[in-house]
Each structure stands twice: as C-alpha cells, then as structure tokens.
Design a protein around this motif. Structure first.
Motif, mmCIF file in Angstrom:
data_model
loop_
_atom_site.group_PDB
_atom_site.id
_atom_site.type_symbol
_atom_site.label_atom_id
_atom_site.label_comp_id
_atom_site.label_asym_id
_atom_site.label_seq_id
_atom_site.Cartn_x
_atom_site.Cartn_y
_atom_site.Cartn_z
ATOM 1 N N LYS A 171 -26.332 -31.376 -7.925
ATOM 2 C CA LYS A 171 -25.146 -30.582 -7.569
ATOM 3 C C LYS A 171 -24.429 -31.204 -6.388
ATOM 4 O O LYS A 171 -23.199 -31.203 -6.324
ATOM 5 N N ASN A 172 -25.182 -31.734 -5.441
ATOM 6 C CA ASN A 172 -24.570 -32.355 -4.274
ATOM 7 C C ASN A 172 -23.732 -33.570 -4.667
ATOM 8 O O ASN A 172 -22.628 -33.767 -4.157
ATOM 9 N N ALA A 173 -24.244 -34.383 -5.599
ATOM 10 C CA ALA A 173 -23.508 -35.566 -6.056
ATOM 11 C C ALA A 173 -22.219 -35.156 -6.768
ATOM 12 O O ALA A 173 -21.176 -35.796 -6.601
ATOM 13 N N ILE A 174 -22.286 -34.102 -7.568
ATOM 14 C CA ILE A 174 -21.092 -33.614 -8.271
ATOM 15 C C ILE A 174 -20.055 -33.122 -7.274
ATOM 16 O O ILE A 174 -18.873 -33.450 -7.358
ATOM 17 N N ALA A 175 -20.501 -32.332 -6.305
ATOM 18 C CA ALA A 175 -19.579 -31.792 -5.299
ATOM 19 C C ALA A 175 -18.942 -32.913 -4.489
ATOM 20 O O ALA A 175 -17.736 -32.900 -4.226
ATOM 21 N N LEU A 186 -17.765 -26.534 2.606
ATOM 22 C CA LEU A 186 -18.172 -25.576 1.591
ATOM 23 C C LEU A 186 -19.464 -24.868 1.989
ATOM 24 O O LEU A 186 -20.386 -25.476 2.524
ATOM 25 N N ASP A 187 -19.522 -23.576 1.724
ATOM 26 C CA ASP A 187 -20.706 -22.786 2.065
ATOM 27 C C ASP A 187 -21.812 -22.937 1.035
ATOM 28 O O ASP A 187 -22.992 -22.896 1.365
ATOM 29 N N ASP A 188 -21.439 -23.071 -0.224
ATOM 30 C CA ASP A 188 -22.438 -23.217 -1.287
ATOM 31 C C ASP A 188 -21.816 -23.964 -2.454
ATOM 32 O O ASP A 188 -20.648 -24.363 -2.400
ATOM 33 N N PHE A 189 -22.605 -24.174 -3.504
ATOM 34 C CA PHE A 189 -22.150 -24.932 -4.656
ATOM 35 C C PHE A 189 -21.900 -24.045 -5.871
ATOM 36 O O PHE A 189 -21.915 -24.514 -7.005
ATOM 37 N N ASP A 190 -21.621 -22.759 -5.638
ATOM 38 C CA ASP A 190 -21.383 -21.855 -6.757
ATOM 39 C C ASP A 190 -20.184 -22.284 -7.594
ATOM 40 O O ASP A 190 -20.138 -22.063 -8.803
ATOM 41 N N PHE A 191 -19.207 -22.911 -6.951
ATOM 42 C CA PHE A 191 -17.995 -23.337 -7.656
ATOM 43 C C PHE A 191 -18.314 -24.396 -8.709
ATOM 44 O O PHE A 191 -17.612 -24.520 -9.701
#
Length: 225
Positions: A171-175, A186-191
């Motif tokens: 998820k971190n790589a995608i973000a 960003l606070d989280d990766f919910d998006f």
C-alpha cells in the motif's frame, strides 16, 4: 508518469514541472545534489531528469549512484554542456538520453515518453493485458475493444499494476507512486482501497476478469487468470 526533476535553475524547473503536470504527470523536484540523492534513495520514479551542474556536486555522480543502487528509473540528462565528450560520458555511464539546453518542452516530453516506453513497454505505445488494451499516447483504455472512462488516478493505478504484474505491491508503494511527496500529509491509506475498489468494479463491469488480488496484510497483486 512519475518524474523527478533535478534542476537548480528555478525558471526552467518550474516550466518543466508546469508543462508535465498539465499533461497529467506527477512531478517531484530536487534543487541540489544532496536533495537529488535523498529523493532517489527514498522513492521510485518512471524517469529522472538530471542536470549536470548542481549545487553540492556533479550530476554525473548522481547518475553513478543510481546505477550503484540498481535503480531501474530511466535517466534523461538535461544540460547546457554540449561537448561531444560530455554526451558520450553521460551515455556511457548509463543515461538513457541526453538533451542539450535550451530545448522545447514538447521535445522533452517526447524523449521522456520514449524512455518510459523502452523501459516498461518494449518501446510500444500500445499496452495489452489479455482483454485490456491501452493506448499510452491517447491515455485510452479499452476492454474487448470498448472504450472505458477512468479517473486519472484509476488510469495511473491500472498502468502501475500492469507494469508490475505478478509482483506484490505494498500500500505504501502504491500511495507513493500516485501521490509522491504528498504521501507524508496523509493520515492513512484508506483512499487506496477506494481507488482499487472503483478500478476493479469498472474493469469487471466492462467485461474484464478480476485480475487484482488483495494480499492480506501486505498489499495487492495483479495476476493472470
């Protein structure tokens, strides 16, 4: 595309970034040698635009570090140095192309696209994955020859998955790929879940198979079925 512009000349740097962003690309900047090295160590890019004369060090040393780190980014040198020896030195050290200043921004974009096509898509403007076909120049996606409308983030996400098919992507790589430096705000990766959910829904509704798989606790993977 995600592009890193390592250039200390403010006017040129801002012109490049503005032009590429208008074309739908994500751009990050570094204004000196050390900032450029730091960015390359922390993040991944589709292409790096590299000036040779930088505060703090020579751009060729950055190119050398890119190769030592086994980074796969394409590197396009943009420099006022126009001597043949400078060009040959940069290309022999592993740069993908060399563009002498001043240059037209349209030519810069064309050269970036050529590098990315060679690196990721075997030099072709057309990308295919089973029933999914993508025209990279027109930014058009078709499923079984029917055009499908995606948001810019959904389109970028689809290209990213296909370019890394078979690999588990965190998820971190995608973000980081989609938002670059803004990831720190960003606070989280919910998006990410929302974008992937929408992308999968559009693909399946258009007649594609559900190729994007969730790897619990790790990330996502696009795999052939």
């Amino acid at each position: 595309m995600k592009v890193l512009v390592i250039e200390d000349e403010q006017a040129l740097r801002e012109s490049i970034v503005s032009y590429l962003k208008e074309e739908g690309n994500l751009c990050e900047v570094a204004t000196d040698y050390w900032n450029g090295i730091e960015k390359i160590k922390l993040y991944s890019y589709d292409c790096i635009l590299l000036d040779l004369t930088l505060p703090g060090g020579d751009g060729l040393k950055i190119l050398s570090e890119v190769k030592k780190m086994n980074k796969t980014e394409g590197v396009l040198i943009i420099s006022a140095r126009q001597a043949l020896d400078d060009k040959l030195n940069g290309l022999e050290m592993g740069a993908d192309d060399y563009l002498v200043k001043p240059f037209h921004l349209s030519e810069l974009k064309a050269r970036i696209m050529a590098i990315v096509r060679r690196k990721n898509f075997s030099g072709s403007n057309l990308l295919s994955f089973n029933e999914i076909s993508i025209d990279l120049l027109a930014m058009e996606v078709k499923i079984n020859e029917n055009a499908i409308v995606f948001t810019k983030k959904e389109y970028d996400l689809l290209i990213y998955f296909i370019s890394n098919q078979g690999k588990v992507i965190s998820k971190n790589a995608i973000a980081e790929h989609l938002w670059g430096d803004e990831i720190d705000m960003l606070d989280d990766f919910d998006f990410i879940y929302t974008h992937i959910k929408n992308l999968r829904k559009k693909l399946v509704e258009a007649g594609a198979k559900d190729y994007i798989k969730s790897m619990y606790g790790v990330g996502y993977k696009l795999e052939r079925i």
